[in-house]
Design a protein around this motif. Structure first.
Motif, PDB file in Angstrom:
ATOM      1  N   TYR A  49       0.711  -1.360   0.044  1.00  0.00           N
ATOM      2  CA  TYR A  49      -0.059   0.079  -0.004  1.00  0.00           C
ATOM      3  C   TYR A  49       0.966   1.286  -0.097  1.00  0.00           C
ATOM      4  O   TYR A  49       0.791   2.343  -0.721  1.00  0.00           O
ATOM      5  CB  TYR A  49      -1.030  -0.022   1.397  1.00  0.00           C
ATOM      6  CG  TYR A  49      -1.763   1.198   1.286  1.00  0.00           C
ATOM      7  CD1 TYR A  49      -2.823   1.314   0.468  1.00  0.00           C
ATOM      8  CD2 TYR A  49      -1.240   2.358   2.091  1.00  0.00           C
ATOM      9  CE1 TYR A  49      -3.711   2.382   0.459  1.00  0.00           C
ATOM     10  CE2 TYR A  49      -2.543   3.243   2.205  1.00  0.00           C
ATOM     11  CZ  TYR A  49      -3.460   3.417   1.588  1.00  0.00           C
ATOM     12  OH  TYR A  49      -4.174   4.733   1.573  1.00  0.00           O
ATOM     13  N   SER A  52       2.947   1.468  -3.648  1.00  0.00           N
ATOM     14  CA  SER A  52       2.741   1.237  -4.845  1.00  0.00           C
ATOM     15  C   SER A  52       1.794   2.326  -5.411  1.00  0.00           C
ATOM     16  O   SER A  52       1.090   2.306  -6.286  1.00  0.00           O
ATOM     17  CB  SER A  52       1.625   0.106  -4.783  1.00  0.00           C
ATOM     18  OG  SER A  52       0.560   0.080  -3.918  1.00  0.00           O
ATOM     19  N   LYS A  53       1.969   3.568  -4.832  1.00  0.00           N
ATOM     20  CA  LYS A  53       1.155   4.799  -5.155  1.00  0.00           C
ATOM     21  C   LYS A  53       1.581   5.249  -6.610  1.00  0.00           C
ATOM     22  O   LYS A  53       0.651   5.842  -7.178  1.00  0.00           O
ATOM     23  CB  LYS A  53       1.525   5.897  -4.306  1.00  0.00           C
ATOM     24  CG  LYS A  53       1.148   5.653  -2.688  1.00  0.00           C
ATOM     25  CD  LYS A  53       1.340   6.659  -1.853  1.00  0.00           C
ATOM     26  CE  LYS A  53       0.828   6.390  -0.500  1.00  0.00           C
ATOM     27  NZ  LYS A  53       1.126   7.609   0.547  1.00  0.00           N
ATOM     28  N   ARG A  60      -3.476  -1.628  -8.321  1.00  0.00           N
ATOM     29  CA  ARG A  60      -3.148  -1.366  -7.011  1.00  0.00           C
ATOM     30  C   ARG A  60      -4.267  -2.007  -6.223  1.00  0.00           C
ATOM     31  O   ARG A  60      -3.959  -2.537  -5.089  1.00  0.00           O
ATOM     32  CB  ARG A  60      -2.906   0.125  -6.885  1.00  0.00           C
ATOM     33  CG  ARG A  60      -2.184   0.478  -5.411  1.00  0.00           C
ATOM     34  CD  ARG A  60      -2.002   1.928  -5.289  1.00  0.00           C
ATOM     35  NE  ARG A  60      -1.402   2.252  -3.743  1.00  0.00           N
ATOM     36  CZ  ARG A  60      -1.801   3.044  -3.142  1.00  0.00           C
ATOM     37  NH1 ARG A  60      -3.044   3.633  -3.526  1.00  0.00           N
ATOM     38  NH2 ARG A  60      -1.436   3.173  -1.889  1.00  0.00           N
TER      39      ARG A  60
END
Length: 222
Positions: A49, A52-53, A60
């Motif tokens: 989380y 993985s932006k 995602r």
């Protein structure tokens, strides 16, 4: 290349996995197993989380769903020796996780990649595996067949990423998918065919590495 954050998490995850392997294998430490086992997927969820932006939003979200279903599956399977329904719920949770992973892999498939050879090998493996288990599956026959098809599809879709993304991302995810199938195979053999010495150790080692490599591989497709 691994970033400093990747290396730090690799150390943390290896410690958590080692703790789970110890607690899951030693009867006197079994109580801690209820903490160490879910900690693996919780840590992967947090890691993915936060890192993985920059990934595609759909990729995602679906990966987070796969990890969430895997966490549910872990929790259900911790109690499958007490209530039979928990094994079914665990099976369903991991089936959904494999479906979500397959969707993520297909989003980056190489349309020019032919998976016929791998599919044939996996089919032969599945047929041999089914031959060993078929007489002991009982009412789980159909669910297990469906599960086998889905996890083999997950392995095949991971292979179809070859040539579309970086070699590092492909190798990490593909090895992770294979380890996932191996982990599930050991679990099924131990439960439906014959007891395997140190099965809990082998199942969790391959499973933990599988989830870690898949997550790291997906992060490296950026």
């Amino acid at each position: 290349m691994l970033t400093i954050t990747d290396k730090q998490f690799a150390f943390i995850f290896s410690c958590l996995l080692s703790a789970e392997l110890i607690c899951g294998s030693i009867a006197s430490l079994a109580t801690f197993h209820y903490i160490t086992k879910p900690s693996l997927l919780i840590s992967l969820l947090i890691y993915f989380y936060t890192q993985s932006k920059s990934l595609n939003t759909t990729t995602r979200l679906i990966t987070l769903l796969a990890l969430g279903c895997s966490l549910l599956g872990d929790v259900f399977l911790m109690f499958d020796d007490r209530f039979a329904i928990y094994f079914i719920l665990g099976l369903l949770s991991f089936l959904l996780a494999h479906v979500f992973y397959s969707i993520v892999f297909l989003k980056n498939r190489n349309v020019n990649r032919n998976a016929f050879g791998l599919s044939l090998i996996l089919l032969l493996y599945a047929l041999g595996f089914f031959y060993l288990l078929k007489n002991s599956l009982g009412h789980l026959l159909i669910p297990v067949i469906i599960y086998m098809i889905v996890i083999l599809a997950m392995v095949i879709t991971s292979y179809l990423r070859s040539g579309k993304l970086s070699q590092l991302s492909f190798i990490l995810v593909f090895i992770g998918a294979l380890l996932f199938a191996i982990s599930d195979s050991i679990l099924a053999l131990n439960k439906f065919y014959m007891p395997i010495h140190f099965s809990a150790l082998f199942i969790m080692l391959t499973y933990g590495l599988a989830q870690y490599l898949i997550v790291l591989g997906l992060l490296k497709q950026r």
